[in-house]
Write an enzyme that holds these catalytic residues in place. Structure first.
Site, PDB file in Angstrom:
ATOM      1  N   ARG A   1      -5.499   5.728  -7.662  1.00  0.00           N
ATOM      2  CA  ARG A   1      -5.255   7.175  -7.740  1.00  0.00           C
ATOM      3  C   ARG A   1      -5.109   7.636  -9.193  1.00  0.00           C
ATOM      4  O   ARG A   1      -5.661   8.673  -9.589  1.00  0.00           O
ATOM      5  CB  ARG A   1      -4.007   7.519  -6.935  1.00  0.00           C
ATOM      6  CG  ARG A   1      -4.143   7.182  -5.452  1.00  0.00           C
ATOM      7  CD  ARG A   1      -2.800   7.131  -4.750  1.00  0.00           C
ATOM      8  NE  ARG A   1      -2.121   8.420  -4.806  1.00  0.00           N
ATOM      9  CZ  ARG A   1      -0.852   8.598  -4.455  1.00  0.00           C
ATOM     10  NH1 ARG A   1      -0.116   7.558  -4.071  1.00  0.00           N
ATOM     11  NH2 ARG A   1      -0.311   9.802  -4.526  1.00  0.00           N
TER      12      ARG A   1
ATOM     13  N   LEU B   1       0.867  -1.176   0.000  1.00  0.00           N
ATOM     14  CA  LEU B   1       0.000   0.000   0.000  1.00  0.00           C
ATOM     15  C   LEU B   1       0.902   1.223   0.000  1.00  0.00           C
ATOM     16  O   LEU B   1       1.985   1.212   0.596  1.00  0.00           O
ATOM     17  CB  LEU B   1      -0.902   0.024   1.241  1.00  0.00           C
ATOM     18  CG  LEU B   1      -1.969  -1.069   1.363  1.00  0.00           C
ATOM     19  CD1 LEU B   1      -2.700  -0.935   2.699  1.00  0.00           C
ATOM     20  CD2 LEU B   1      -2.972  -0.999   0.215  1.00  0.00           C
ATOM     21  N   ASP B   2       0.453   2.295  -0.630  1.00  0.00           N
ATOM     22  CA  ASP B   2       1.215   3.539  -0.606  1.00  0.00           C
ATOM     23  C   ASP B   2       1.371   4.032   0.832  1.00  0.00           C
ATOM     24  O   ASP B   2       0.568   3.702   1.712  1.00  0.00           O
ATOM     25  CB  ASP B   2       0.512   4.619  -1.432  1.00  0.00           C
ATOM     26  CG  ASP B   2       0.386   4.241  -2.900  1.00  0.00           C
ATOM     27  OD1 ASP B   2       1.218   3.446  -3.370  1.00  0.00           O
ATOM     28  OD2 ASP B   2      -0.540   4.738  -3.556  1.00  0.00           O
ATOM     29  N   LYS B   3       2.384   4.845   1.047  1.00  0.00           N
ATOM     30  CA  LYS B   3       2.669   5.368   2.390  1.00  0.00           C
ATOM     31  C   LYS B   3       1.434   5.945   3.062  1.00  0.00           C
ATOM     32  O   LYS B   3       1.158   5.674   4.234  1.00  0.00           O
ATOM     33  CB  LYS B   3       3.757   6.443   2.297  1.00  0.00           C
ATOM     34  CG  LYS B   3       4.056   7.143   3.616  1.00  0.00           C
ATOM     35  CD  LYS B   3       5.066   8.266   3.426  1.00  0.00           C
ATOM     36  CE  LYS B   3       5.286   9.023   4.730  1.00  0.00           C
ATOM     37  NZ  LYS B   3       6.229  10.164   4.556  1.00  0.00           N
TER      38      LYS B   3
ATOM     39  N   THR C   1      -1.771   5.511   2.237  1.00  0.00           N
ATOM     40  CA  THR C   1      -2.985   4.704   2.129  1.00  0.00           C
ATOM     41  C   THR C   1      -3.019   3.742   3.310  1.00  0.00           C
ATOM     42  O   THR C   1      -2.034   3.059   3.584  1.00  0.00           O
ATOM     43  CB  THR C   1      -3.007   3.905   0.813  1.00  0.00           C
ATOM     44  OG1 THR C   1      -3.004   4.817  -0.297  1.00  0.00           O
ATOM     45  CG2 THR C   1      -4.248   3.028   0.719  1.00  0.00           C
TER      46      THR C   1
END
Length: 340
Positions: free
Chosen positions: A257, A151-153, A155
């Protein structure tokens, strides 16, 4: 020909992290390559890993080292040495983890906002990987400490970690076969009319290399993109905004995104893809101040489903959105009600 599974003799040395398995090559494997036979006898390991073990002399045929392309006759003794190897020199750190489920093979956790998943340039400590090594030191023997998806930082939400090589191989195959159920909740700018599906290849932006982009845009090369499919439906409507339930069929970097921005409905708070902040008309001071300080994408991995690598059981977990997204939804409700 089909190779029937046979039950191996297993010897373990837990202290040294070594396991040895002995098989008898089935008679119906006559004429097949050694790497093909081993892959069928040890399906829990990847083909590339098994080929590496053959080169390293960890897989012996009648006590002798062989090449991957060696043809078997059937009836030979096969000995496999499975040795846990340290995969990196990462630092274990005592960082709290919100663990949702754990057994001997997998760990499911709720990743907080602001935590990087894997160490990289500028983020060597304080990552999820560092925390995992403190919680479960044996993960040093599993590639990427068992992390099979990210997961993105900024998210939040559910991630599964493989605690063994076998579990990792099984989970990676599920990801490749699109067998994972990954459901997100997102709040986007703009009022969507209906749900739908985005099928648009994603690749590295040709100019801004820190960004990803849809490759069918003018001037971009479609051949450099990877297939990306996102399904979405409307969960709640607000004045000027929409809350979505999003399901991933593929798992490209920044996929949700990028796809939402491509539809011109960027995720609220996205500092990379949303562009200039658009404040809603006639909103109160509290809402304006909140939006000005909401500096992360309003995106949460809410639900995760998979097949357990050991039992074959279908399992799923769900976690509520974090406090900042709950506050955002409350303020959006109030703003929408005032406009009615």
């Amino acid at each position: 020909m089909k190779i029937e599974q046979n039950t191996p003799t297993i010897e373990k040395n837990v202290e040294q992290g070594i396991e040895q398995r002995e098989f008898e090559i089935p008679e119906d494997a006559y004429g097949q390559r050694l790497d093909q036979v081993v892959a069928k006898l040890l399906p829990e390991f990847s083909r590339s890993r098994l080929q590496q073990w053959i080169k390293q002399g960890k897989i012996l045929l009648n006590g002798e080292e062989c090449k991957s392309k060696t043809k078997v006759l059937g009836g030979e003794a096969l000995r496999v040495t499975i040795e846990q190897e340290q995969q990196g020199e990462w630092l274990a750190e005592e960082i709290p983890l919100d663990i949702i489920y754990e057994d001997q093979s997998i760990l499911v956790l709720n990743k907080p906002i602001g935590m990087v998943v894997h160490p990289a340039a500028g983020n060597h400590t304080g990552t999820l990987l560092n925390a995992l090594l403190h919680h479960c030191p044996e993960l040093i023997n599993v590639p990427r400490a068992g992390i099979v998806h990210r997961l993105d930082k900024d998210t939040s939400g559910l991630l599964v970690i493989a605690k063994t090589l076998q579990a990792q191989t099984h989970l990676v195959k599920q990801l490749q076969n699109r067998a994972f159920e990954r459901e997100y909740e997102a709040i986007v700018q703009g009022e969507m009319i209906s749900g739908g599906t985005v099928e648009a290849a994603i690749g590295r932006h040709p100019v801004n290399r820190v960004k990803m982009a849809v490759m069918n845009n003018p001037g971009f090369s479609v051949s450099k993109g990877k297939e990306a499919i996102t399904h979405y439906r409307i969960k709640e409507r607000y004045r000027g905004y929409t809350c979505l339930q999003v399901k991933l069929e593929t798992g490209r970097t920044h996929q949700i995104r990028v796809h939402m921005a491509h539809l011109t409905f960027p995720v609220v708070g996205d500092q990379v893809y949303a562009g200039r902040l658009r404040l809603p008309r006639d909103c109160n001071a509290e809402f304006k101040q909140f939006l000005n300080h909401f500096k992360r994408q309003a995106l949460h991995a809410r639900r995760l489903g998979l097949i357990h690598p050991d039992s074959g059981e279908e399992m799923s977990w769900e976690v509520e959105i974090p406090d900042d997204m709950q506050l955002l939804k409350r303020l959006l409700n109030e703003y929408t009600q005032l406009a009615e």
